[in-house]
Enzyme design. Structure first.
Site, PDB file in Angstrom:
ATOM      1  CB  CYS A 101      -0.933   0.007   1.205  1.00 33.50           C
ATOM      2  SG  CYS A 101      -2.090  -1.368   1.192  1.00 33.50           S
TER       3      CYS A 101
ATOM      4  CG  HIS B 190      -6.514   2.083   0.646  1.00 34.45           C
ATOM      5  ND1 HIS B 190      -5.360   2.613   0.077  1.00 34.45           N
ATOM      6  CD2 HIS B 190      -6.094   1.009   1.374  1.00 34.45           C
ATOM      7  CE1 HIS B 190      -4.322   1.877   0.445  1.00 34.45           C
ATOM      8  NE2 HIS B 190      -4.736   0.905   1.220  1.00 34.45           N
TER       9      HIS B 190
END
Lengths: 492, 400
Positions: free
Chosen positions: B88, B344
Site C-alpha cells: 500500500c 483507498h
C-alpha cells in the site's frame, strides 16, 4: 525380555455431536432415531485420520520430543486420506521421528489394528527397538443412517517394546474368514451394511468365540480370569453375549464409550484399551477381540510398571475436554456432505508446490524452528541469517522443535471476512516457551476463547484443502490449554 | 547522516481523480483523469516530462504489470516508465523515485502516478492475492482487518485500556474522518456518521467494525516534480517542497523475535525519526501542521499518532477523544477524509495523501482549508503491523 506394551495414548476430538440434535433434524425422515441419547465424537473440519493419529501418538509418547527409540510406525486405518503417498510418512515427519524409521500404512478391516499389534510384537522380538502402532478413523456415513449416530471419530496409539513393559503380551489368535458384514469398494466413501441379525448370529456369534478360545489357550489363561474384556461393536449387548458365550465374567466387560464417543472403527479396540489401562491394576488380564475379515484376539497381563506410566492426556482427559455440538449442519458441512456458500474468497487456489513443501518439510510438518547457537534466539521459519538487530549472524541456527512447547498469545483477532469452514477465523501471534514467535491459526476455539495472554498448545491439523487437485496440506495450529476444562455447551 | 533532499525538489503540479466505486471508469480513464489535472496544474506539455514512475499494487487485476499500462494510457513520449510496487506504500515509493531522479539531476521534470482499479474484482474489501509457494503452507489465510485488529488486542493489554474506551476512541477516529470527507467532493464516502452508528456496526475483525475499516476504491493520483529553480522559471510561486522522504522496511524482527510487543508499528517509528532528522524537525507535535496517515483501519491511525510522536506513549486514546486530531484540533489529521473516506485505491493512496498536503499548503483546499499550515506529513503503510513497508514524507512551504 520379550515384547509387550510399553505405552498407550488416545485422541478424541473435542466436539461431541448430540444424537438428539441429529434425530430432531432428521425426524421428518427417520423418526426411528427419536430416542437416541448421548453424543458421538466429531472431528473438527481440520481433522482427519492423519491429524488424529498424530494427536494419539503424541498422547502416547508424551511431552518429550526425543523419539529416537521408535524404530517402526504402523498406521492403521480404513480412512487414510491418501490412497497413494505414505500416510505414515506424514505422521513420522509430524512426530519428528528419525529418517531410519520403518513406516507402513495398513487397513482394510477393523481387525487390522490388532494385526498390527501382533506384528509389532514380532518385530520388536526379532529386531529390538520400539514400535509405534497408531490406529485412526474418520468415517463418512449416510445422513439419517444408524451409523451416523453410532460411529465416532478418534485414534489410539501403543508403543511396543521390551523394556518397562506395562502390559505383557501373552498370546493372540487370528481367524481369517471372508464374512462380509459391511464393505466399501475402492473409491467409494460410505460403507454398505448387511442385516444385523445375520452378523450377530452367524458372524460374531460363531467366529468370535473360536478366535477368543484360541487366544486364551495360547496365552494359557482361563476365560474366567479375564478382568477386562474389550470387544468393540455397535450392536446392543453383543459384547455381553460374546462374553457369556466364551465364559468371561459379565463385570469384565469394558465400557464401549458408546454414550459419549461412539464406535470409532479401526482404532476402537485400542481406544477402549487405552481407557482400560488408565485404571488397570498389576496382575490383571485383558482380552481384546475384534471382529472383521474373520476375528482377532489377544491376551495381555498388566505389570507393576503400569503405575509409572501416564499418557499426556488420556481418554479421561479427552472425555473431560468435550464440548457438546448441537449444530447438525456443522457436522454435515465439516464432512463435506453439505456445501455451504463460501463467497468469492472461497475460490482461492490452494495449490501446494510439492518441491517447496519437501524443502521445508521439517518446518511445515515437524514445526522445527532454527535456534541461533550464539544468541539463543529462535526463528520460525528457520533462516540462514538471524534477525538479531544490528548484528545479523549467518548460518548459526540449529534445529529447534516447537511442537511440544507451549506458547502464549501476544495478539489476536477473530474475523468473518475470509472463507473459513468454522467461522470466525481466529489467528494471532504466539510466543513460545524458550523463544520463537509464529503468527498462526487457532483451532478448537469458540468465539471468546482466545485473548492476549492465553496459554496455548500445538495441534497438527489440516491447513488447506485443494479441491481442484484433491490435495490436503497440513500445518500446526494453536489451541488454548484451558479448553481441557471446558465442558459447557458449545458456544460456536 | 546523508544531507537529504530538503528543499531540493518542488511540486510542479498535482492531480487526483474522484475516488470511489468508479463503475464508469477503466484504470486508463482514471489515469487520464489524474494526469490531465496534474499537467494542467503544472502548465507543461508531455514532451517536457523526462521520466515516469508508476505505482500499482495488484497486477493480476486492473492494469497489468510493468510500465506499459501508464505509457500507453497516457501516450507518453517514449520516456522511461518504471512500475513501482511496495504494497500500500507504492504511491509514496513512486514519489520517492521521481524526487530522487530530479534531485540527482538525472531528470528536470518527472511524474509519479498511482492507480488501482479494485472494483472490477468482484470483491468487497481487498481481493485475495498470491504470496509465493512457501508462506501459504504455514501462514494463516489472513485478511488485512484481522492483521491490523491485532494492534488493538496488544495495545489494550500493554496500556491496560478498558476495551470499551478503546472502542470509543477508534470510533472517534472514523467519525472525524467522515466529517472531513463530507467536505471533499472527490471522496468515496461523503456522509457524516454518529458514534452510535460506528459502535453498532457489524464486526469485521474483533474489535473492528465496519466503520473501523477504510473503503476499497478505484482511483488515480499524480504528481509532477522538478527542481525549485525550474518551477520558478515556469512561473510558479509559493512553492511546496519536499523536506524528507523516508522508508523503513521490516526485517523479520517484529514477526519472528519475541521482542516486539505488537502494540505499535516499529518501522513507522524508524521512518518518522529519520524523516524528522532529514527535515530538521525537533519537536514534531509543535512543528507539524497537519497529517495524512495510513488509516486503513481506525486502530492503525490511533497507534500511528504515537509512532509519529504526535501523541505520547499510551496517550492517543485520550488525544482522539479530546479532538486533538480533528479538523479544528491542534494537529488536524485526514483533512480530506483519509483512506477511510477519500478511499483507498492502493497504488494511488500515497500520492493522494500528498495531494491534500499540496492543496492545503497552497491554500487551495476549499471548504476544508486549514489556517496557514506550514508543514505537512504523510504516513503510508504497506503490509501489516508485524511485517511491513512504512513511508513517512514531509513537505512544506519552501524555506520553512
Amino acid at each position: 525380555m520379550t515384547a509387550g506394551i510399553t505405552g498407550y495414548g488416545s485422541y478424541i476430538p473435542r466436539l461431541r455431536l448430540s444424537r438428539q440434535a441429529v434425530a430432531q433434524a432428521n425426524a421428518w425422515y427417520a423418526p426411528q432415531f427419536a430416542g437416541r441419547k448421548g453424543t458421538r465424537s466429531m472431528a473438527n473440519w481440520d481433522e482427519d485420520s492423519i491429524t488424529m493419529a498424530v494427536a494419539a501418538a503424541r498422547d502416547c509418547l508424551g511431552a518429550g520430543d526425543e523419539r529416537g527409540h521408535i524404530r517402526s510406525v504402523q498406521l492403521v486405518s480404513s480412512t487414510l486420506p491418501f490412497a497413494e503417498r505414505l500416510n505414515a510418512g506424514v505422521v513420522c515427519e509430524a512426530l519428528t521421528l528419525e529418517e531410519g524409521v520403518e513406516a507402513l500404512d495398513m487397513g482394510g478391516s477393523p481387525s487390522a489394528a490388532l494385526s498390527a499389534v501382533i506384528g509389532a510384537m514380532d518385530r520388536v522380538n526379532a529386531r529390538g527397538g520400539d514400535a509405534l502402532v497408531i490406529a485412526t478413523d474418520h468415517r463418512k456415513t449416510r445422513a439419517a443412517s444408524s451409523q451416523e449416530l453410532d460411529y465416532g471419530d478418534g485414534a489410539a496409539a501403543l508403543t511396543i517394546g521390551s523394556g518397562n513393559v506395562i502390559a505383557e503380551y501373552l498370546g493372540g489368535a487370528t481367524l481369517t474368514v471372508d464374512f462380509v458384514d459391511h464393505f466399501r469398494m475402492a473409491g467409494e466413501e460410505i460403507d454398505y451394511h448387511w442385516e444385523e441379525r445375520w452378523v450377530r448370529d452367524e458372524g460374531i456369534g460363531k467366529i468370535g468365540p473360536r478366535a477368543i478360545a484360541s487366544a486364551l489357550q495360547k496365552a494359557g489363561v482361563e476365560a474366567g480370569s479375564i478382568d477386562h474384556f474389550i470387544f468393540p461393536t455397535t450392536f446392543a449387548k453383543m459384547d455381553a453375549q460374546l462374553a457369556k458365550a466364551c465364559g468371561i465374567r459379565a463385570e469384565a466387560i469394558a465400557d464401549s464409550l458408546a454414550a459419549t464417543v461412539g464406535e470409532t472403527g479401526t482404532p476402537h479396540a485400542l481406544l477402549m484399551l487405552a481407557a482400560v489401562l488408565e485404571r488397570a491394576q498389576p496382575g490383571q488380564h485383558i482380552l481384546l477381540a475384534q471382529f472383521g475379515g474373520g476375528a482377532q484376539a489377544i491376551v495381555l497381563r498388566v505389570t507393576p510398571a503400569i503405575q509409572a506410566f501416564r499418557p499426556a492426556r488420556g481418554v479421561s482427559g479427552w472425555l473431560a475436554r468435550g464440548v457438546e455440538e448441537k449444530n447438525y449442519t456443522k457436522f454435515l458441512s465439516f464432512r463435506e456432505q453439505l456445501r455451504l456458500e463460501r463467497g468469492m474468497r472461497g475460490e482461492q487456489d490452494r495449490k501446494t508446490a510439492l518441491s517447496t513443501a519437501y524443502r521445508h518439510r521439517a518446518a511445515i510438518l515437524g514445526l522445527v524452528a532454527g535456534r541461533c547457537e550464539v544468541t539463543g534466539a529462535v526463528h520460525f521459519p528457520p533462516s540462514r541469517i538471524s534477525y538479531d538487530q544490528g548484528k545479523p549472524l549467518q548460518d548459526t541456527q540449529k534445529p529447534h522443535k516447537l511442537a511440544e512447547r507451549r506458547g502464549q498469545v501476544l495478539s489476536w483477532s477473530a474475523e468473518s471476512l475470509s472463507f473459513h469452514r468454522a467461522p470466525p477465523h481466529q489467528y494471532g501471534q504466539v510466543d513460545f516457551e524458550g523463544g520463537g514467535r509464529i503468527l498462526m491459526e487457532f483451532t478448537d476455539v469458540a468465539k471468546g476463547d482466545v485473548a492476549s495472554g492465553t496459554e496455548v498448545e500445538m495441534s497438527f491439523r489440516i491447513k488447506d484443502i485443494d479441491e481442484l487437485r484433491g490435495f490436503t496440506r497440513y500445518f500446526w495450529k494453536a489451541t488454548p490449554v484451558a479448553s481441557g476444562a471446558d465442558t459447557t455447551a458449545s458456544k460456536e | 547522516m546523508p544531507i537529504g533532499i530538503k528543499d531540493k525538489v518542488a511540486i510542479l503540479g498535482m492531480g487526483c481523480s474522484k475516488f470511489g466505486e468508479r463503475w464508469d471508469a477503466s484504470p486508463e480513464d482514471l489515469m487520464v483523469e489524474a494526469y490531465n489535472e496534474a499537467m494542467a496544474d503544472a502548465g507543461i506539455s508531455p514532451e517536457q516530462l523526462d521520466a515516469a514512475w508508476f505505482s500499482t499494487h495488484m497486477d493480476d487485476v486492473g492494469t497489468g504489470r510493468g510500465g506499459t499500462p501508464m505509457g500507453i494510457a497516457l501516450r507518453l513520449p517514449n520516456i522511461g516508465v518504471t512500475r513501482v510496487e511496495n504494497f500500500c506504500a507504492g504511491g509514496s515509493e513512486a514519489i520517492r523515485a521521481a524526487v530522487y531522479a530530479v534531485a540527482a539531476g538525472a531528470c528536470d521534470i518527472a511524474i509519479a502516478l498511482g492507480v488501482e482499479k479494485l472494483k472490477d474484482t468482484g470483491y468487497g474489501g481487498l481481493p485475495v492475492s498470491a504470496v509465493g509457494t512457501y508462506i501459504p503452507q504455514w501462514y494463516p489465510n489472513a485478511v488485512a482487518p484481522a492483521n491490523f485488529a491485532q494492534l488493538a488486542s496488544a495495545y489494550q493489554r500493554k496500556h491496560n485500556v478498558d476495551p470499551a474506551l478503546l472502542k470509543r476512541a477508534i470510533a472517534r477516529v472514523s467519525i472525524k474522518s467522515h466529517a472531513n470527507g463530507a467536505k471533499n467532493p472527490k471522496a468515496h464516502f461523503r456522509q457524516a456518521v454518529t458514534e452510535e452508528q460506528v459502535l453498532k456496526a457489524p464486526i469485521i475483525a474483533e474489535p473492528l467494525g465496519l466503520y473501523d475499516c477504510a473503503g476499497v476504491s478505484d482511483g488515480a493520483a499524480a504528481v509532477i516534480v522538478t527542481r525549485p529553480e525550474i518551477a520558478r522559471s515556469l512561473g510558479k510561486r509559493d512553492l511546496v517542497t519536499f523536506k524528507a522522504l523516508q522508508v523503513a522496511v521490516s526485517n523479520g524482527w517484529e514477526m519472528h523475535s519475541n521482542e516486539w510487543d505488537g502494540s505499535y508499528v516499529h518501522t513507522a517509528r524508524i521512518a518518522a525519526r529519520k524523516a524528522y532528522a532529514e527535515a530538521g524537525i525537533t519537536n514534531p507535535a509543535a512543528e507539524v501542521s497537519m497529517t495524512e496517515v495510513h488509516d486503513c483501519f481506525s486502530i492503525t491511525e490511533l497507534v500511528t499518532m504515537e509512532d509519529l510522536g504526535l501523541s505520547g506513549e499510551g496517550e492517543a486514546v485520550r488525544d482522539f477523544l479530546d479532538g486533538k486530531f480533528d479538523a479544528d484540533g491542534a494537529i488536524p489529521c485526514q483533512i480530506d477524509g483519509g483512506l477511510k473516506c477519500f478511499g483507498h485505491p492502493i497504488g494511488a493512496s500515497g500520492i493522494r495523501m500528498l495531494y491534500e498536503m499540496y492543496l492545503q499548503l497552497q491554500g487551495r483546499a476549499g471548504p476544508r482549508q486549514l489556517k496557514d499550515p506550514k508543514i505537512g506529513l504523510t504516513h503510508n503503510l504497506g503490509g501489516q503491523p508485524s511485517q511491513n513497508v512504512c513511508s513517512v514524507s514531509i513537505v512544506g512551504r519552501e524555506g520553512v
